[in-house]
Design a protein around this motif. Structure first.
Motif, mmCIF file in Angstrom:
data_model
loop_
_atom_site.group_PDB
_atom_site.id
_atom_site.type_symbol
_atom_site.label_atom_id
_atom_site.label_comp_id
_atom_site.label_asym_id
_atom_site.label_seq_id
_atom_site.Cartn_x
_atom_site.Cartn_y
_atom_site.Cartn_z
ATOM 1 N N HIS A 93 0.809 -1.214 0.000
ATOM 2 C CA HIS A 93 0.000 0.000 0.000
ATOM 3 C C HIS A 93 0.846 1.271 0.000
ATOM 4 N N ALA A 94 2.139 1.134 0.253
ATOM 5 C CA ALA A 94 2.997 2.318 0.342
ATOM 6 C C ALA A 94 3.852 2.526 -0.898
ATOM 7 N N SER A 95 4.302 1.426 -1.489
ATOM 8 C CA SER A 95 5.263 1.537 -2.585
ATOM 9 C C SER A 95 4.559 1.581 -3.935
ATOM 10 N N SER A 96 5.126 2.371 -4.833
ATOM 11 C CA SER A 96 4.634 2.415 -6.214
ATOM 12 C C SER A 96 5.470 1.525 -7.122
ATOM 13 N N LYS A 97 6.546 0.963 -6.593
ATOM 14 C CA LYS A 97 7.396 0.038 -7.354
ATOM 15 C C LYS A 97 6.863 -1.379 -7.176
ATOM 16 N N HIS A 98 5.787 -1.671 -7.898
ATOM 17 C CA HIS A 98 5.095 -2.933 -7.704
ATOM 18 C C HIS A 98 5.950 -4.139 -8.103
ATOM 19 N N GLU A 142 -3.520 -12.405 -2.383
ATOM 20 C CA GLU A 142 -4.760 -11.746 -2.811
ATOM 21 C C GLU A 142 -4.513 -10.257 -3.056
ATOM 22 N N HIS A 143 -3.759 -9.615 -2.162
ATOM 23 C CA HIS A 143 -3.431 -8.198 -2.355
ATOM 24 C C HIS A 143 -2.501 -8.013 -3.555
ATOM 25 N N ALA A 144 -1.591 -8.981 -3.758
ATOM 26 C CA ALA A 144 -0.605 -8.851 -4.834
ATOM 27 C C ALA A 144 -1.253 -8.937 -6.212
#
Length: 772
Positions: free
Chosen positions: A254-259, A290-292
């Motif tokens: 939820h914090a990083s934009s580098k997925h 599930e989140h990934a």
């Protein structure tokens, strides 16, 4: 996902809500004036919810007798009354501090502990500034713990403290309250991302031992002060950092934009997933997956496949996380398939998949790989109306390290089979044998076989019954063993006598009797055939009877005052000098310990006491070691001569009641029998020389027997529903299964391995159980 943690409450009538309000007021010993009471009744009628009633009571407790209730004092909506409660608390506690704590608990996954909350607000500069606004140089840069105490006290009706993975954490009791707190304190996506980043920094240990920044003369002084935040390693000694593995992936996603980096670090990084499985549980990993799936549309299909594979292997992965390298092995082909996308994002995603494939091909931990398929499930066995076949016993033909043949029995099918373990080819099949349950080899082809309750000498090469030995063994305790290649020691049918049987004639040549109405419950023979030890279940407390097979006389009647021996769990050294046995107090059957007796003198030699209860014991004669299994799933190794503690080895958290040693006694395998739990499905491998746990394997069905090959590189296990043993090859850390298997086959030289007469290879023999 978190909405699924809550259950929607049924509707309440107005009178029930007023009763809730009144009970809250009575707890505080407060009453209202008539106008105040009317205002409360009108407000509750407009918003008939239990939370509204409890929140109204909290506000009403602050009123005095002269307080005039205005229209905006009791908002007509749940959102309004909760915000009114928050307004009141922000006047009691520094606003920045209160809002930060509300944000952390709202955005946490699985709640937050009081220690985590204290650390998080201590590393938040705005919180510390609001707390110490009137202090120029605070004595310590930590938020006082009393602040969290105050909040948990004021919000005790809305906070729930529960036990999560052995940690007490706080979370909202109501989903509505959580959503309202999120609307007030984590409104924007930017604010939520900032809060998740702060929690990421904490669980990554970036604040550990960090100094407060500053500038100028005062800055240098402040620079020497730290936040006193503990580091967050993956493990504290032997204990994994449970809270880090539980919370960090959620906050990073939820914090990083580098997925792509997030997936590579926490989803496709199997060592991380292995540790998370060991520290938390399978559902925790499923939630991460599930989140990934929402992070990367390119990899969502592969992540879904991973998630399904993890769910299918739920019971296996609950035993030990390192089995994930085997459970996901079938995904190697799927994960290596190219995607339809062809851009930079695909390239970044493929970095994680490439590493995932590398973990599959060369796992960083030793493993037990099955070489044979097991297609029977536990449900099929449970639903079967007929008895299911299974292997009763597995015995190597000899202890030669180059031996490639083993024997196994199928009592339900009246068969004995000899197979080549390298090719898995059956080289002899003996049919018509009367319920063979156990085999002891006399030489490379002859064996003493327990057929139902009788002993028979059979030539396994020719499939010929050579001799039936006299007597019938006990139904529950058909114990027998070898004194030498010409004599068999067997417990009689009535368990009062031990008979010595001659193999060539089949007759009884000697007997040992403990006395009238004394029933024996064990039969332990030394490897050199000189000493016999039996347990007596008649005498109280249970004694140990020691006979000399050479002199045919009783040597010792060993007893320990106020104690009894658990003779089903005992072992003897090869030369018969020492005997190890579990022992317990008569008045306390819950705890036990290990005693070692010198059978030459009959005196107590050593006593080994553990922190946990002992479940079984074994002696390694070559290394003079005592191996003890504990009820905690650990293995303790002691030096037999010196009495010093060598190792306490942690393994898979399963019960153990059976230990098997390799011929060189450097390794052992453990299993658990006669149990319906997952422990009876799991086989574990231990390194006794190095003192560490090697690997384990969990089957779909219970294990009936297990045995090493003479070289110790392979284990053969019989499981319910399978009429053949399952082969498990030991693959060391960082080694490839295919290469390791090829090297082992080359060393065994299977092509030149022969059992008996080569002309009878693959012969099926129908035996008649009559002596020839």
């Amino acid at each position: 996902m978190r909405d699924a943690f809550y259950v929607k409450a049924s509707s309440w009538d107005t009178q029930g809500l007023l009763d809730v309000f009144t009970s809250r007021m009575n707890m505080k010993k407060r009453t209202l004036t008539e106008p105040q009471n009317e205002s409360v009744m009108a407000a509750i009628t407009q918003c008939p919810l239990p939370m509204y009633a409890t929140s109204t009571a909290k506000i009403a407790c602050t009123w005095g007798a002269l307080t005039e209730v205005k229209e905006d004092d009791l908002p007509s909506s749940l959102e309004g009354i909760v915000n009114k409660l928050f307004d009141h608390l922000e006047r009691c506690i520094p606003p920045n501090c209160f809002s930060a704590m509300m944000s952390y608990i709202t955005l946490s996954i699985g709640g937050i502990s009081k220690w985590e909350m204290a650390d998080l607000i201590s590393v938040n500069d705005s919180v510390l500034t609001s707390i110490y606004s009137d202090v120029k140089h605070p004595p310590i840069h930590r938020a006082p713990p009393i602040l969290w105490k105050l909040i948990t006290f004021y919000l005790r009706n809305h906070l729930n403290m529960f036990l999560s993975m052995r940690f007490y954490t706080y979370s909202w009791t109501s989903n509505s309250f959580r959503k309202l707190a999120a609307l007030r304190y984590a409104v924007s996506a930017t604010a939520s991302k900032k809060l998740h980043t702060e929690m990421c920094d904490y669980f990554l240990g970036r604040w550990a031992c960090k100094k407060i920044s500053g500038s100028g003369a005062e800055g240098e002084k402040r620079h020497l002060q730290e936040r006193f935040v503990m580091p967050q390693p993956d493990a504290f000694g032997k204990h994994l950092n449970v809270r880090k593995f539980m919370c960090l992936p959620f906050h990073v996603m939820h914090a990083s934009s580098k997925h792509a980096h997030t997936l590579e670090t926490y989803i496709f990084n199997l060592p991380w997933v292995e540790k998370k499985l060991d520290s938390t549980s399978v559902p925790q990993v499923v939630c991460d997956l599930e989140h990934a799936k929402l992070l990367d549309s390119i990899c969502s299909g592969k992540i879904k496949a991973l998630q399904q594979a993890v769910l299918q292997s739920f019971c296996v992965l609950q035993v030990q996380g390192r089995q994930i390298y085997k459970c996901l092995q079938h995904l190697m082909t799927y994960t290596s398939e190219p995607n339809d996308h062809d851009d930079k994002s695909q390239s970044k995603s493929n970095n994680g998949l490439t590493k995932l494939l590398a973990w599959f091909s060369r796992p960083p931990v030793p493993l037990l790989h099955t070489l044979d398929c097991s297609n029977v499930s536990l449900s099929q066995i449970s639903n079967s109306s007929t008895s299911v076949p299974f292997v009763d016993a597995i015995v190597p033909v000899s202890n030669d390290v180059h031996e490639a043949h083993i024997i196994y029995t199928l009592s339900s099918q009246n068969e004995i089979r000899v197979i080549n373990v390298v090719t898995n080819q059956v080289v002899r099949t003996l049919r018509g044998v009367d319920a063979p349950k156990h085999v002891i080899m006399l030489d490379s082809t002859r064996a003493v076989v327990l057929c139902n309750r009788e002993l028979a000498v059979i030539d396994l090469d020719r499939g010929v019954l050579l001799m039936k030995l006299r007597g019938v063994l006990n139904l529950r305790m058909p114990f027998f063993g070898l004194q030498c290649d010409q004599k068999v020691v067997a417990l009689s049918r009535d368990r009062m006598v031990v008979n010595i049987l001659d193999i060539s004639t089949g007759g009884i040549v000697a007997t040992f009797k403990a006395g009238e109405t004394r029933f024996l419950d064990s039969l332990i023979i030394s490897g050199d055939g000189k000493i016999l030890v039996c347990g007596d279940e008649t005498q109280k407390p249970f004694p140990l009877l020691v006979w000399s097979l050479e002199q045919s006389k009783l040597l010792h009647d060993i007893r320990m005052p106020q104690h009894e021996f658990i003779t089903q769990h005992a072992d003897i050294t090869h030369n018969g000098q020492y005997l190890a046995c579990l022992c317990r107090e008569i008045t306390d059957s819950t705890s036990n310990f290990v005693v070692v007796y010198d059978l030459v003198s009959g005196h107590l030699f050593k006593k080994f006491k553990m922190n946990g209860a002992c479940t079984t014991v074994s002696l390694a004669s070559k290394t003079m070691s005592v191996i003890v299994a504990l009820d905690t799933g650990q293995l303790a190794v002691w030096d037999l001569v010196l009495g010093s503690h060598k190792f306490l080895i942690d393994g898979a958290p399963v019960a153990i009641n059976n230990i098997r040693l390799t011929p060189d006694e450097s390794m052992c395998l453990t299993t658990h029998r006669e149990d319906s739990s997952i422990s009876s499905h799991t086989l574990s491998l231990w390194n006794l020389n190095a003192g560490h746990f090697e690997a384990c394997h969990t089957f779909d069905c219970p294990i009936t027997c297990a045995q090493f090959t003479p070289d110790g590189h392979m284990i053969l296990a019989g499981i319910k529903g399978h009429p053949y043993p399952i082969r498990l090859l030991y693959v060391p850390e960082g080694k490839d299964l295919t290469i390791t298997k090829a090297q082992w086959e080359k060393e065994k030289d299977a092509a030149n391995a022969v059992f008996g007469d080569v002309s009878r290879k693959e012969l099926v023999i129908n035996m008649a159980m009559e002596a020839t």
